[in-house]
Design an enzyme around this catalytic site. Structure first.
Site, PDB file in Angstrom:
ATOM      1  N   THR A  85       0.866  -1.185   0.000  1.00 37.12           N
ATOM      2  CA  THR A  85       0.000   0.000   0.000  1.00 37.12           C
ATOM      3  C   THR A  85       0.902   1.236   0.000  1.00 37.12           C
ATOM      4  O   THR A  85       1.035   1.919   1.009  1.00 37.12           O
ATOM      5  CB  THR A  85      -0.944   0.017   1.217  1.00 37.12           C
ATOM      6  OG1 THR A  85      -0.159  -0.138   2.426  1.00 37.12           O
ATOM      7  CG2 THR A  85      -1.952  -1.109   1.144  1.00 37.12           C
ATOM      8  N   CYS A 262       7.790   1.430   5.555  1.00 38.97           N
ATOM      9  CA  CYS A 262       6.523   1.388   6.290  1.00 38.97           C
ATOM     10  C   CYS A 262       6.260   2.629   7.131  1.00 38.97           C
ATOM     11  O   CYS A 262       5.283   3.343   6.903  1.00 38.97           O
ATOM     12  CB  CYS A 262       6.495   0.151   7.203  1.00 38.97           C
ATOM     13  SG  CYS A 262       6.506  -1.411   6.289  1.00 38.97           S
TER      14      CYS A 262
END
Length: 436
Positions: A85, A262
């Protein structure tokens, strides 16, 4: 139990191999043919301690295979979705293209009673939007966030500190909980906390954990900025406040800040999602955390420049580290590599070394000079900059030995991981982050 893992990047490859290592029959599926070919040969596509061993063992035992064919998911009871994502190119929000594509591709191969377990880090509310599509196929969507630390991902998967499962408040949701307890039988039997929540809470757990971690790191870096003005030592400050049980010492390490694929993008996506929900003010501090984090990279460049008399032009600077953290070859949003590129842009001759990340760094920034051997990289340096706290820099590098290799005696400790007194006693000009 037969499992499928959709997406074989960092998260998916580790999860697939780890699930096979505890006895499940696992198929990993990804659209990237080169990645699948490498994994099928038993070759880990990235460096992660322990992954190569369980990958080889799983394939040899016949419990683990990889393919680009989504139909291979048919017959699995649980389908883990662990695709990326990334941050959107035109903003801070998360790009859900791969999540939606993975679900759409999986739908034709679902059977009634199957469980689709989302593991990707997604904006809160994503699962609620996906659930009707999965339910139409007779399956149940749950959210089972990952809490992997790069460098310890295999351990964190096989022996996690907690398991979180978000499920719908239905009989199918309760059945999914029972199935996932079977999937994670070893840690469950060991007594690992198994937390059952609603879907939205499970999504929030991951981003909230990352936001808190980023806040703690950024807080101590903000204190480093104050310490630099008044002549205080931020490492002693961290020790002192870390003794407070309410605060703790972990992650109170001032330096050049956090990076990786992340944490930075997740806190930006969290802030963007809060704004979409009309609650941007609730996490406005995350924007400040991001700014503090990026400023520390500027500070590292400034320390090197000041130490070299105000200019790095045509100076030989050795940068120890390229990965964003030790025990990883990940260079995504790496503060270490960012600082090296900035110094190069100021006219320095920059030489980079790293135990694992050189090839990745070279592919992204071929304009820099890369040397595999640490001592060879140090030879002739006017200044040395430590930016990734690998043991071979932090513990296995004696200042007396380095003095025999370098031209100058300037060392900038971008991670405050060296013994300042030892380096100064050996005749070095030592500069730390937030230290006098």
């Amino acid at each position: 139990m037969k499992l499928s893992v959709i997406g074989c990047g960092y998260l998916g490859a580790v999860h697939a191999a780890a699930m096979a290592s505890i006895g499940h029959d696992v198929v990993g599926i990804d659209v990237d043919e080169r990645k699948i070919d490498a994994l099928s040969r038993g070759e880990a596509p990235f460096f992660e301690p322990g992954l190569q061993d369980i990958l080889t063992e799983g394939i040899a035992a016949g419990r683990l295979r990889f393919t680009t064919d989504m139909s291979a998911a048919q017959g699995a009871i649980v389908h883990f979705v662990g695709v990326g994502t990334p941050q959107q190119k035109d903003g801070y929000a998360a790009d859900l293209t791969y999540v939606n594509a993975a679900i759409d591709a999986l739908l034709p191969y679902l059977s009634p009673g199957d469980v689709v377990a989302g593991k990707s880090t997604v904006p809160v509310g994503t699962a609620a939007g996906l659930a009707p599509r999965v339910e139409a196929a007779g399956a149940t969507l749950v959210w089972n966030p990952e809490f992997l630390r790069e460098g310890w991902a295999v351990k964190d998967t096989i022996d996690p500190d907690r398991l979180v499962v978000g499920v719908p408040a239905t009989d199918a949701g309760a059945a999914a909980v029972d199935i996932l307890k079977q999937v994670y039988a070893p840690p469950v039997e060991k007594g690992t906390p198994f937390l059952v929540t609603d879907l939205a809470t499970a999504e929030l757990v991951k981003v909230a954990a990352n936001a808190f971690l980023a806040t703690k790191i950024s807080f101590i870096n903000a204190m480093a900025e104050i310490a630099e003005v008044v002549g205080a030592d931020v490492t002693q400050l961290a020790d002192a406040i870390g003794h407070d049980a309410r605060i703790g010492r972990k992650f109170l390490g001032a330096g050049i800040g956090f990076g990786g694929g992340c944490l930075p993008k997740d806190i930006r996506a969290f802030a963007a999602r809060a704004e979409e929900l009309g609650r941007g003010e609730s996490v406005a501090f995350l924007r400040q955390m991001d700014e503090i984090n990026l400023r520390r990279r500027d500070r590292a460049v400034q320390l090197v420049t000041d130490a070299l008399g105000g200019s790095v032009f045509k100076k030989n600077i050795t940068v120890l580290g390229a990965a964003f953290k030790p025990f990883s070859d990940d260079i995504r949003d790496s503060p270490a590599l960012d600082v090296a590129v900035r110094l190069h842009g100021l006219g320095a001759w920059v030489t980079i070394t790293d135990p694992e990340a050189i090839e990745n760094a070279k592919a992204k920034h071929p304009q820099l000079n890369y040397v595999d051997d640490r001592d060879e990289a140090l030879r002739g340096a006017d200044a040395v900059l430590v930016v990734t706290e690998w043991d071979e820099y932090r513990r296995q590098m004696a200042p007396e030995h380095v003095s025999e290799l370098t031209a100058g005696r300037i060392i900038v400790d971008g991670r405050n991981c060296l013994d300042a007194a030892a380096w100064r006693n050996a005749g070095w000009d030592y500069y730390g982050m937030g230290r006098p």
